[in-house]
Design a protein around this motif. Structure first.
Motif, PDB file in Angstrom:
ATOM      1  N   MET A 169      26.237  39.348  49.164  1.00 18.69           N
ATOM      2  CA  MET A 169      26.316  39.380  47.715  1.00 18.69           C
ATOM      3  C   MET A 169      26.416  37.945  47.222  1.00 18.69           C
ATOM      4  O   MET A 169      27.232  37.160  47.715  1.00 18.69           O
ATOM      5  CB  MET A 169      27.543  40.189  47.273  1.00 18.69           C
ATOM      6  N   SER A 170      25.578  37.575  46.262  1.00 14.43           N
ATOM      7  CA  SER A 170      25.462  36.172  45.859  1.00 14.43           C
ATOM      8  C   SER A 170      26.644  35.683  45.039  1.00 14.43           C
ATOM      9  O   SER A 170      26.961  34.498  45.043  1.00 14.43           O
ATOM     10  CB  SER A 170      24.167  35.966  45.067  1.00 14.43           C
ATOM     11  N   ASN A 171      27.316  36.580  44.324  1.00  9.57           N
ATOM     12  CA  ASN A 171      28.442  36.158  43.490  1.00  9.57           C
ATOM     13  C   ASN A 171      29.619  35.721  44.362  1.00  9.57           C
ATOM     14  O   ASN A 171      30.065  36.478  45.218  1.00  9.57           O
ATOM     15  CB  ASN A 171      28.900  37.307  42.586  1.00  9.57           C
ATOM     16  N   GLY A 191      46.524  27.669  38.087  1.00  6.32           N
ATOM     17  CA  GLY A 191      46.476  26.737  36.958  1.00  6.32           C
ATOM     18  C   GLY A 191      45.920  25.379  37.360  1.00  6.32           C
ATOM     19  O   GLY A 191      45.248  24.714  36.565  1.00  6.32           O
ATOM     20  N   LYS A 192      46.162  24.988  38.615  1.00  5.82           N
ATOM     21  CA  LYS A 192      45.710  23.666  39.087  1.00  5.82           C
ATOM     22  C   LYS A 192      44.253  23.678  39.549  1.00  5.82           C
ATOM     23  O   LYS A 192      43.501  22.734  39.309  1.00  5.82           O
ATOM     24  CB  LYS A 192      46.594  23.206  40.246  1.00  5.82           C
ATOM     25  N   GLN A 193      43.868  24.716  40.265  1.00  3.62           N
ATOM     26  CA  GLN A 193      42.535  24.777  40.860  1.00  3.62           C
ATOM     27  C   GLN A 193      41.510  25.376  39.888  1.00  3.62           C
ATOM     28  O   GLN A 193      41.819  26.327  39.174  1.00  3.62           O
ATOM     29  CB  GLN A 193      42.564  25.620  42.140  1.00  3.62           C
ATOM     30  N   GLN A 194      40.336  24.828  39.898  1.00  2.00           N
ATOM     31  CA  GLN A 194      39.262  25.330  39.036  1.00  2.00           C
ATOM     32  C   GLN A 194      38.304  26.167  39.883  1.00  2.00           C
ATOM     33  O   GLN A 194      37.225  25.719  40.270  1.00  2.00           O
ATOM     34  CB  GLN A 194      38.531  24.158  38.367  1.00  2.00           C
ATOM     35  N   PHE A 195      38.719  27.387  40.210  1.00  2.00           N
ATOM     36  CA  PHE A 195      37.868  28.275  40.997  1.00  2.00           C
ATOM     37  C   PHE A 195      36.715  28.789  40.149  1.00  2.00           C
ATOM     38  O   PHE A 195      36.866  29.052  38.951  1.00  2.00           O
ATOM     39  CB  PHE A 195      38.674  29.450  41.543  1.00  2.00           C
ATOM     40  N   GLN A 196      35.558  28.972  40.793  1.00  2.00           N
ATOM     41  CA  GLN A 196      34.365  29.437  40.088  1.00  2.00           C
ATOM     42  C   GLN A 196      34.184  30.954  40.156  1.00  2.00           C
ATOM     43  O   GLN A 196      33.415  31.527  39.400  1.00  2.00           O
ATOM     44  CB  GLN A 196      33.117  28.760  40.687  1.00  2.00           C
ATOM     45  N   SER A 197      34.892  31.595  41.051  1.00  2.00           N
ATOM     46  CA  SER A 197      34.703  33.028  41.285  1.00  2.00           C
ATOM     47  C   SER A 197      35.067  33.857  40.054  1.00  2.00           C
ATOM     48  O   SER A 197      36.100  33.639  39.415  1.00  2.00           O
ATOM     49  CB  SER A 197      35.553  33.496  42.465  1.00  2.00           C
ATOM     50  N   LYS A 198      34.206  34.823  39.764  1.00  4.10           N
ATOM     51  CA  LYS A 198      34.483  35.763  38.678  1.00  4.10           C
ATOM     52  C   LYS A 198      35.193  37.021  39.187  1.00  4.10           C
ATOM     53  O   LYS A 198      35.616  37.860  38.396  1.00  4.10           O
ATOM     54  CB  LYS A 198      33.177  36.170  37.990  1.00  4.10           C
ATOM     55  N   PHE A 230      39.960  36.077  36.144  1.00  7.38           N
ATOM     56  CA  PHE A 230      38.738  36.584  36.765  1.00  7.38           C
ATOM     57  C   PHE A 230      37.989  37.491  35.783  1.00  7.38           C
ATOM     58  O   PHE A 230      38.524  38.516  35.346  1.00  7.38           O
ATOM     59  CB  PHE A 230      39.070  37.372  38.040  1.00  7.38           C
ATOM     60  N   GLN A 231      36.779  37.105  35.471  1.00  9.90           N
ATOM     61  CA  GLN A 231      35.980  37.870  34.512  1.00  9.90           C
ATOM     62  C   GLN A 231      35.803  39.332  34.939  1.00  9.90           C
ATOM     63  O   GLN A 231      35.822  40.245  34.109  1.00  9.90           O
ATOM     64  CB  GLN A 231      34.604  37.216  34.349  1.00  9.90           C
ATOM     65  N   LEU A 232      35.652  39.548  36.254  1.00  4.58           N
ATOM     66  CA  LEU A 232      35.459  40.902  36.770  1.00  4.58           C
ATOM     67  C   LEU A 232      36.730  41.490  37.379  1.00  4.58           C
ATOM     68  O   LEU A 232      36.704  42.578  37.967  1.00  4.58           O
ATOM     69  CB  LEU A 232      34.342  40.900  37.815  1.00  4.58           C
ATOM     70  N   GLY A 233      37.846  40.769  37.243  1.00  2.00           N
ATOM     71  CA  GLY A 233      39.111  41.278  37.749  1.00  2.00           C
ATOM     72  C   GLY A 233      39.318  41.017  39.230  1.00  2.00           C
ATOM     73  O   GLY A 233      38.568  40.274  39.875  1.00  2.00           O
ATOM     74  N   VAL A 234      40.357  41.646  39.766  1.00  2.00           N
ATOM     75  CA  VAL A 234      40.698  41.543  41.184  1.00  2.00           C
ATOM     76  C   VAL A 234      40.671  42.943  41.784  1.00  2.00           C
ATOM     77  O   VAL A 234      41.390  43.840  41.334  1.00  2.00           O
ATOM     78  CB  VAL A 234      42.086  40.913  41.399  1.00  2.00           C
ATOM     79  N   SER A 259      41.180  53.432  48.708  1.00  2.00           N
ATOM     80  CA  SER A 259      40.852  53.361  47.286  1.00  2.00           C
ATOM     81  C   SER A 259      40.549  51.918  46.916  1.00  2.00           C
ATOM     82  O   SER A 259      41.361  51.029  47.188  1.00  2.00           O
ATOM     83  CB  SER A 259      42.033  53.859  46.430  1.00  2.00           C
ATOM     84  N   LEU A 260      39.375  51.673  46.330  1.00  2.00           N
ATOM     85  CA  LEU A 260      39.069  50.363  45.755  1.00  2.00           C
ATOM     86  C   LEU A 260      39.487  50.413  44.297  1.00  2.00           C
ATOM     87  O   LEU A 260      38.989  51.232  43.525  1.00  2.00           O
ATOM     88  CB  LEU A 260      37.580  50.042  45.871  1.00  2.00           C
ATOM     89  N   MET A 261      40.400  49.535  43.930  1.00  2.00           N
ATOM     90  CA  MET A 261      41.069  49.618  42.639  1.00  2.00           C
ATOM     91  C   MET A 261      41.131  48.242  41.987  1.00  2.00           C
ATOM     92  O   MET A 261      41.338  47.228  42.664  1.00  2.00           O
ATOM     93  CB  MET A 261      42.487  50.150  42.868  1.00  2.00           C
ATOM     94  N   LEU A 262      40.936  48.203  40.678  1.00  2.00           N
ATOM     95  CA  LEU A 262      41.155  46.974  39.921  1.00  2.00           C
ATOM     96  C   LEU A 262      42.644  46.847  39.639  1.00  2.00           C
ATOM     97  O   LEU A 262      43.235  47.717  38.995  1.00  2.00           O
ATOM     98  CB  LEU A 262      40.375  47.007  38.607  1.00  2.00           C
ATOM     99  N   ILE A 263      43.280  45.801  40.149  1.00  2.00           N
ATOM    100  CA  ILE A 263      44.725  45.706  39.980  1.00  2.00           C
ATOM    101  C   ILE A 263      45.084  45.397  38.530  1.00  2.00           C
ATOM    102  O   ILE A 263      44.318  44.755  37.786  1.00  2.00           O
ATOM    103  CB  ILE A 263      45.347  44.656  40.920  1.00  2.00           C
ATOM    104  N   ASP A 264      46.255  45.885  38.129  1.00  2.00           N
ATOM    105  CA  ASP A 264      46.827  45.517  36.841  1.00  2.00           C
ATOM    106  C   ASP A 264      48.257  45.053  37.081  1.00  2.00           C
ATOM    107  O   ASP A 264      48.658  44.818  38.220  1.00  2.00           O
ATOM    108  CB  ASP A 264      46.737  46.676  35.827  1.00  2.00           C
ATOM    109  N   GLU A 265      49.039  44.911  36.002  1.00  2.00           N
ATOM    110  CA  GLU A 265      50.372  44.325  36.166  1.00  2.00           C
ATOM    111  C   GLU A 265      51.378  45.283  36.797  1.00  2.00           C
ATOM    112  O   GLU A 265      52.479  44.878  37.182  1.00  2.00           O
ATOM    113  CB  GLU A 265      50.905  43.816  34.815  1.00  2.00           C
TER     114      GLU A 265
END
Length: 296
Positions: free
Chosen positions: A4-6, A66-73, A92-96, A127-133
């Motif tokens: 996967m390219s992303n 906050g310190k690192q500028q990661f590119q991953s969405k 993360f634009q697409l979440g975790v 289960s593949l799940m988008l984590i929340d708080e």
């Protein structure tokens, strides 16, 4: 299979995380790994030239992001052991995406594999799940069932679930990233159940429990913390046992047909394999010959 390219950021720290990362490196473009200090060295050894960061808690994770500028969405989280703050999730634009080893909302929390065996479940899954708080309450991308074998131990079930998780990540993450799969709410949140982290004391066998429960504990605690008791003045770890219909006083040791029987709160347990402290694993019959010659 084409990668996967992303790019993705991987969060993980335990043995399950390491096994999962080996697969993820082959199928995804991993930008960096975030782990805990105790596992930074082995993760770095696994990933070669990729950057590996270590955090101990949610505060340090927040500072790192906050310190690192990661590119991953997109982030992938497997067996991380650190709470991810909402502020970090929102970077993360697409979440975790968390690969959680149960059929959510069943067995939320720290140790779903062990508790699936402890509670006598006939099936579990991934289960593949988008984590929340909150704890394991996020929306589902997919989940798949795995039937638990009657003799499953935590290590053997873990291996099966890692394989299932890998196949789901490979199939469904590209579909999620492309928008072809839409996350959905977990079904029946009112039926959620929860697990907890094990402690060493969990491994001490209580012979007042039914034999069926103790047999499950032997399989569930295989590896760690181990099911421990004292026999013939020796501390032993019970490695393999089975239930027999037999009335005996809880904790009472007897020998029948060259088998080592121990009474429980209901029925008895035949100890097939065990490991005395400082000795190699042995069969129940070998233990009888070495330590229980005078018992009948």
């Amino acid at each position: 299979m084409k990668k996967m390219s992303n790019p993705i950021l991987f969060f993980g720290s335990g043995p399950v995380a390491k096994a999962s990362l080996q697969f993820i490196l082959q199928h995804f473009d991993v930008e960096a790994i975030v782990t805990k200090p105790a596992t930074k060295g082995e993760m770095a050894e696994l990933v070669g030239n990729l950057a590996v960061f270590a955090v101990q808690n949610a505060t340090e994770l927040d500072e790192l992001m906050g310190k690192q500028q990661f590119q991953s969405k997109l982030g992938i989280l497997v067996d991380f052991g650190v709470i991810v703050p909402k502020k970090v999730i929102d970077t993360f634009q697409l979440g975790v995406v968390n690969s959680h080893f149960s059929l959510l909302p069943k067995l939320r929390g720290a140790d779903p594999i062990t508790f699936a065996i402890l509670e006598g479940h006939e099936k579990t899954g991934v289960s593949l799940m988008l984590i929340d708080e909150k704890m394991d309450t996020g929306k589902l991308i997919t989940q798949k069932t795995l039937h638990i074998k009657p003799d499953a131990t935590t290590p053997s079930l873990t291996r099966e679930l890692v394989e299932l998780s890998n196949s789901l990540l490979a199939e469904y993450l590209p579909l999620y990233v492309s928008g072809k799969v839409k996350p959905r709410n977990q079904p029946h949140p009112d039926r959620a159940t929860y697990t907890r982290k094990l402690v060493k004391e969990d491994g001490i066998i209580d012979w007042n429990k039914p034999a069926e429960q103790i047999e499950r504990e032997v399989r569930a605690f295989a590896g760690w913390p181990g099911s421990r008791t004292e026999l013939a003045g020796k501390e032993v770890i019970v490695l393999g046992a089975r239930v027999v219909e037999d009335s005996n006083k809880p904790g009472n040791v007897s020998i029948r047909d060259k088998q080592l029987l121990i009474g429980t709160g209901k029925d008895s347990l035949v100890v097939d394999h065990l490991k005395p402290a400082g000795k190699n694993e042995m069969t129940g019959a070998e233990f009888i010959r070495g330590y229980l010659q005078n018992i009948r």
